[in-house]
Scaffold this motif. Structure first.
Motif, PDB file in Angstrom:
ATOM      1  N   LYS A 123       0.599  -1.510   0.222  1.00 45.49           N
ATOM      2  CA  LYS A 123       0.086   0.352  -0.013  1.00 45.49           C
ATOM      3  C   LYS A 123       0.544   1.401   0.181  1.00 45.49           C
ATOM      4  O   LYS A 123       0.509   2.409  -0.749  1.00 45.49           O
ATOM      5  N   TYR A 124       1.343   1.223   0.421  1.00 40.73           N
ATOM      6  CA  TYR A 124       3.045   2.446   0.936  1.00 40.73           C
ATOM      7  C   TYR A 124       3.854   3.049  -0.550  1.00 40.73           C
ATOM      8  O   TYR A 124       3.461   4.377  -0.980  1.00 40.73           O
ATOM      9  N   TYR A 125       4.384   1.423  -1.365  1.00 41.92           N
ATOM     10  CA  TYR A 125       4.422   1.884  -2.422  1.00 41.92           C
ATOM     11  C   TYR A 125       3.806   2.468  -3.538  1.00 41.92           C
ATOM     12  O   TYR A 125       4.391   3.477  -4.683  1.00 41.92           O
ATOM     13  N   ASN A 126       2.587   1.987  -3.389  1.00 44.32           N
ATOM     14  CA  ASN A 126       1.276   2.340  -4.957  1.00 44.32           C
ATOM     15  C   ASN A 126       1.443   3.887  -4.534  1.00 44.32           C
ATOM     16  O   ASN A 126       1.031   4.249  -5.182  1.00 44.32           O
ATOM     17  N   ASN A 127       1.124   4.618  -2.982  1.00 47.55           N
ATOM     18  CA  ASN A 127       0.480   5.593  -2.058  1.00 47.55           C
ATOM     19  C   ASN A 127       1.413   6.237  -2.795  1.00 47.55           C
ATOM     20  O   ASN A 127       1.276   7.594  -2.938  1.00 47.55           O
ATOM     21  N   LEU A 128       3.142   5.893  -2.841  1.00 47.36           N
ATOM     22  CA  LEU A 128       4.328   6.931  -3.684  1.00 47.36           C
ATOM     23  C   LEU A 128       4.209   6.891  -4.709  1.00 47.36           C
ATOM     24  O   LEU A 128       4.396   8.120  -5.556  1.00 47.36           O
ATOM     25  N   GLN A 129       4.136   6.011  -5.487  1.00 42.60           N
ATOM     26  CA  GLN A 129       3.580   6.028  -6.744  1.00 42.60           C
ATOM     27  C   GLN A 129       2.544   7.233  -7.919  1.00 42.60           C
ATOM     28  O   GLN A 129       2.637   7.503  -8.295  1.00 42.60           O
ATOM     29  N   ALA A 130       1.326   6.908  -6.632  1.00 46.74           N
ATOM     30  CA  ALA A 130      -0.160   8.067  -6.875  1.00 46.74           C
ATOM     31  C   ALA A 130       0.842   9.706  -6.745  1.00 46.74           C
ATOM     32  O   ALA A 130      -0.568  10.327  -6.750  1.00 46.74           O
TER      33      ALA A 130
ATOM     34  N   ARG B  87       1.129   7.396   6.010  1.00 49.41           N
ATOM     35  CA  ARG B  87       0.068   7.077   6.814  1.00 49.41           C
ATOM     36  C   ARG B  87      -1.152   6.819   6.277  1.00 49.41           C
ATOM     37  O   ARG B  87      -2.161   6.025   6.689  1.00 49.41           O
ATOM     38  N   SER B  88      -1.035   7.575   5.051  1.00 54.43           N
ATOM     39  CA  SER B  88      -2.801   6.617   4.415  1.00 54.43           C
ATOM     40  C   SER B  88      -2.780   4.942   5.027  1.00 54.43           C
ATOM     41  O   SER B  88      -4.190   4.611   4.504  1.00 54.43           O
ATOM     42  N   ALA B  89      -1.553   4.233   4.711  1.00 56.99           N
ATOM     43  CA  ALA B  89      -1.299   2.714   4.292  1.00 56.99           C
ATOM     44  C   ALA B  89      -1.970   2.434   5.775  1.00 56.99           C
ATOM     45  O   ALA B  89      -2.539   2.000   6.102  1.00 56.99           O
ATOM     46  N   GLN B  90      -1.042   3.551   6.717  1.00 51.54           N
ATOM     47  CA  GLN B  90      -1.444   2.503   7.904  1.00 51.54           C
ATOM     48  C   GLN B  90      -2.972   2.847   8.054  1.00 51.54           C
ATOM     49  O   GLN B  90      -3.577   2.240   8.564  1.00 51.54           O
ATOM     50  N   LEU B  91      -4.054   3.947   8.289  1.00 52.24           N
ATOM     51  CA  LEU B  91      -5.362   4.180   7.942  1.00 52.24           C
ATOM     52  C   LEU B  91      -5.788   2.770   7.269  1.00 52.24           C
ATOM     53  O   LEU B  91      -6.658   2.416   8.210  1.00 52.24           O
TER      54      LEU B  91
ATOM     55  N   ALA C  88       3.736   0.256  14.347  1.00 53.03           N
ATOM     56  CA  ALA C  88       5.314   0.289  14.567  1.00 53.03           C
ATOM     57  C   ALA C  88       6.262   0.900  13.538  1.00 53.03           C
ATOM     58  O   ALA C  88       7.135   1.231  14.087  1.00 53.03           O
ATOM     59  N   PHE C  89       6.215   1.253  12.326  1.00 50.39           N
ATOM     60  CA  PHE C  89       6.910   2.010  11.232  1.00 50.39           C
ATOM     61  C   PHE C  89       6.122   3.199  11.551  1.00 50.39           C
ATOM     62  O   PHE C  89       5.643   4.554  11.483  1.00 50.39           O
ATOM     63  N   VAL C  90       7.687   4.494  11.567  1.00 47.13           N
ATOM     64  CA  VAL C  90       7.698   5.765  11.841  1.00 47.13           C
ATOM     65  C   VAL C  90       8.734   6.530  10.409  1.00 47.13           C
ATOM     66  O   VAL C  90       9.476   5.686  10.192  1.00 47.13           O
ATOM     67  N   PRO C  91       7.385   7.650  10.169  1.00 45.91           N
ATOM     68  CA  PRO C  91       8.867   7.769   8.995  1.00 45.91           C
ATOM     69  C   PRO C  91       9.486   8.729   9.872  1.00 45.91           C
ATOM     70  O   PRO C  91       9.315   9.959  10.839  1.00 45.91           O
ATOM     71  N   SER C  92      10.734   8.769   9.168  1.00 46.08           N
ATOM     72  CA  SER C  92      11.357  10.257   9.376  1.00 46.08           C
ATOM     73  C   SER C  92      12.049  11.121   8.420  1.00 46.08           C
ATOM     74  O   SER C  92      12.608  10.261   7.234  1.00 46.08           O
ATOM     75  N   GLY C  93      12.948  12.519   8.151  1.00 46.98           N
ATOM     76  CA  GLY C  93      13.368  13.338   7.557  1.00 46.98           C
ATOM     77  C   GLY C  93      12.686  13.882   6.524  1.00 46.98           C
ATOM     78  O   GLY C  93      11.706  14.472   6.772  1.00 46.98           O
ATOM     79  N   ASN C  94      12.493  14.040   5.203  1.00 47.13           N
ATOM     80  CA  ASN C  94      11.813  14.955   4.355  1.00 47.13           C
ATOM     81  C   ASN C  94      10.832  13.963   3.807  1.00 47.13           C
ATOM     82  O   ASN C  94      10.699  12.806   3.687  1.00 47.13           O
ATOM     83  N   TRP C  95       9.336  14.438   3.984  1.00 42.81           N
ATOM     84  CA  TRP C  95       8.126  13.853   4.303  1.00 42.81           C
ATOM     85  C   TRP C  95       7.383  14.638   2.519  1.00 42.81           C
ATOM     86  O   TRP C  95       6.651  13.950   1.897  1.00 42.81           O
ATOM     87  N   THR C  96       8.286  15.189   1.862  1.00 44.34           N
ATOM     88  CA  THR C  96       7.778  15.655   0.178  1.00 44.34           C
ATOM     89  C   THR C  96       8.057  14.259  -0.652  1.00 44.34           C
ATOM     90  O   THR C  96       8.694  13.659  -0.761  1.00 44.34           O
ATOM     91  N   PRO C  97       6.684  13.996  -1.695  1.00 42.46           N
ATOM     92  CA  PRO C  97       6.641  13.394  -2.828  1.00 42.46           C
ATOM     93  C   PRO C  97       7.954  13.367  -2.920  1.00 42.46           C
ATOM     94  O   PRO C  97       9.443  13.773  -3.579  1.00 42.46           O
ATOM     95  N   LEU C  98       8.471  11.285  -3.458  1.00 44.49           N
ATOM     96  CA  LEU C  98       9.401  11.204  -4.247  1.00 44.49           C
ATOM     97  C   LEU C  98       9.807  12.183  -5.866  1.00 44.49           C
ATOM     98  O   LEU C  98       8.754  12.414  -6.097  1.00 44.49           O
ATOM     99  N   ASN C  99      10.549  12.485  -5.783  1.00 45.48           N
ATOM    100  CA  ASN C  99      10.797  12.640  -7.978  1.00 45.48           C
ATOM    101  C   ASN C  99      11.235  11.790  -8.646  1.00 45.48           C
ATOM    102  O   ASN C  99      11.763  10.964  -8.276  1.00 45.48           O
ATOM    103  N   ASN C 100      10.760  11.859  -9.929  1.00 51.59           N
ATOM    104  CA  ASN C 100      11.265  11.145 -10.391  1.00 51.59           C
ATOM    105  C   ASN C 100      11.447   9.592 -10.296  1.00 51.59           C
ATOM    106  O   ASN C 100      11.679   8.669 -10.796  1.00 51.59           O
ATOM    107  N   LEU C 101      10.060   9.343  -9.581  1.00 49.20           N
ATOM    108  CA  LEU C 101       9.564   7.888  -9.005  1.00 49.20           C
ATOM    109  C   LEU C 101       8.792   6.997 -10.835  1.00 49.20           C
ATOM    110  O   LEU C 101       7.755   7.958 -11.179  1.00 49.20           O
TER     111      LEU C 101
END
Length: 361
Positions: free
Chosen positions: A312-319, A328-332, A348-361
């Protein structure tokens, strides 16, 4: 917020309660009253909160705290974690020299040449299919679901390099040059500081635990990841590739153009507690290596639930969702499911660092 010692003990108990799935609601509410409720009037309509926690607060997911309406805070806010405030200065790091994504999974811890179907696997729900950090023996079983996890991620990231089985080696990881995404689906370990009392209150312990005194001087040697040949590390001819990738070695990786590291393992977010300087473990090591953002786990993670969360996480990143909002969306989604609604599965999983969308995914 109150006395640090009191809050640290609440945080320890809360984390244990989440893992065990017992009495976490009351503890989560108490922590919210001490930590978030006092500043809630100042937050206004803010929905994204940046946190640089200290002490034992580095080891809990604020998303699982409970507000006055008995809702998890993840339903109200998006959280981004920072090892220190200085992390904000690194958000515009260069990503132009990044190489293709790399996914490592289905590790052959015995390095038998290839993973055989008859091998003992972590399959049944419960302790056998958790990403375990059992320090009593440090012998790991295969993680059956991580092969499917890698295959599913490969469909989202078709240009990714996949390292499986005996190819998922320490040397292969050390030779990487700034993959845009690095996903490591394997066992993690953490050796507690013998001078710290990180045990929960006695009423949370089912049986008294004997002291296990381990002398380790460097905190970056206390946490790490298990790679190919880990179970046979005593037989390794080359100490540079014994299947043990410590946080100290992670700090030396080339991640200067990396946008995201996901450690899909157990206890990877933990480390030696340095008050005032964040968690001195894998999370800190990844920042030192140059990674822009990280997703790490805080406790033993159910294998099947992790696979579902990561897909779910990677699908959300691709979107096009942000690196933290995608999680957060995958956890919800898991929170709203029947099978994985308890926070022991999704928090259990926590995100740290840059929160913006990925570039050139």
């Amino acid at each position: 917020m109150g006395e640090a010692a009191e809050i640290d003990k609440l945080a320890i108990d809360f984390r244990v309660a989440l893992v065990k799935g017992i009495r976490f609601k009351k503890l989560g509410r108490t922590l919210d009253e001490k930590l978030i409720a006092p500043i809630r009037p100042l937050l206004g309509d803010a929905s994204h909160i940046l946190i640089s926690p200290d002490g034992q607060l580095t080891l809990i997911p604020f998303e699982a705290l409970k507000d006055e309406q008995d809702k998890f805070l993840i339903q109200r806010y998006a959280f981004s974690y920072l090892t220190t405030g200085r992390d904000l200065l690194r958000l515009n790091s260069n990503f132009n020299n990044a190489s293709a994504p790399v996914v490592l999974a289905d590790v052959d811890y015995n390095n038998q040449g290839q993973t055989v179907a008859s091998a003992k696997v972590s399959g049944s729900r419960g302790s056998q299919n958790r990403r375990s950090g059992d320090l009593a023996n440090l012998i790991f079983d295969p993680l059956a679901a991580t092969k499917d996890e890698a295959d599913a991620i490969h469909k989202v990231l078709p240009n990714a390099k996949i390292l499986l089985g005996k190819d998922a080696t320490e040397t292969a990881v050390k030779e990487l040059h700034s993959p845009s995404i690095l996903h490591l689906a394997t066992h993690g370990f953490f050796i507690a500081d013998e001078e710290q009392d990180i045990n929960a209150s006695p009423d949370f312990e089912l049986t008294p635990r004997p002291k296990n005194i381990i002398q380790v001087e460097n905190p970056l040697l206390r946490s790490g990841l298990a790679l190919a040949g880990f179970n046979k590390r005593s037989q390794a001819k080359n100490n540079n590739d014994d299947g043990v990738l410590t946080a100290l070695e992670v700090a030396g990786l080339d991640l200067r153009s990396n946008q995201l590291v996901v450690l899909s393992a157990c206890d990877t977010g933990k480390g030696d507690i340095k008050v005032g300087d964040g968690v001195y473990g894998l999370r800190r090591a990844l920042v030192i290596a140059g990674s822009q953002s990280q997703v790490l786990s805080l406790w033993q993670v159910d294998d099947a639930a992790t696979k579902e969360l990561m897909v779910k996480y990677y699908n959300n990143l691709q979107a096009g969702k942000g690196r933290h909002e995608a999680l957060r969306s995958a956890q919800l989604d898991l929170l709203n499911s029947q099978e994985y609604s308890e926070p022991q599965y999704w928090a259990a999983f926590v995100p740290s660092g840059n929160w913006t969308p990925l570039n050139n995914l």
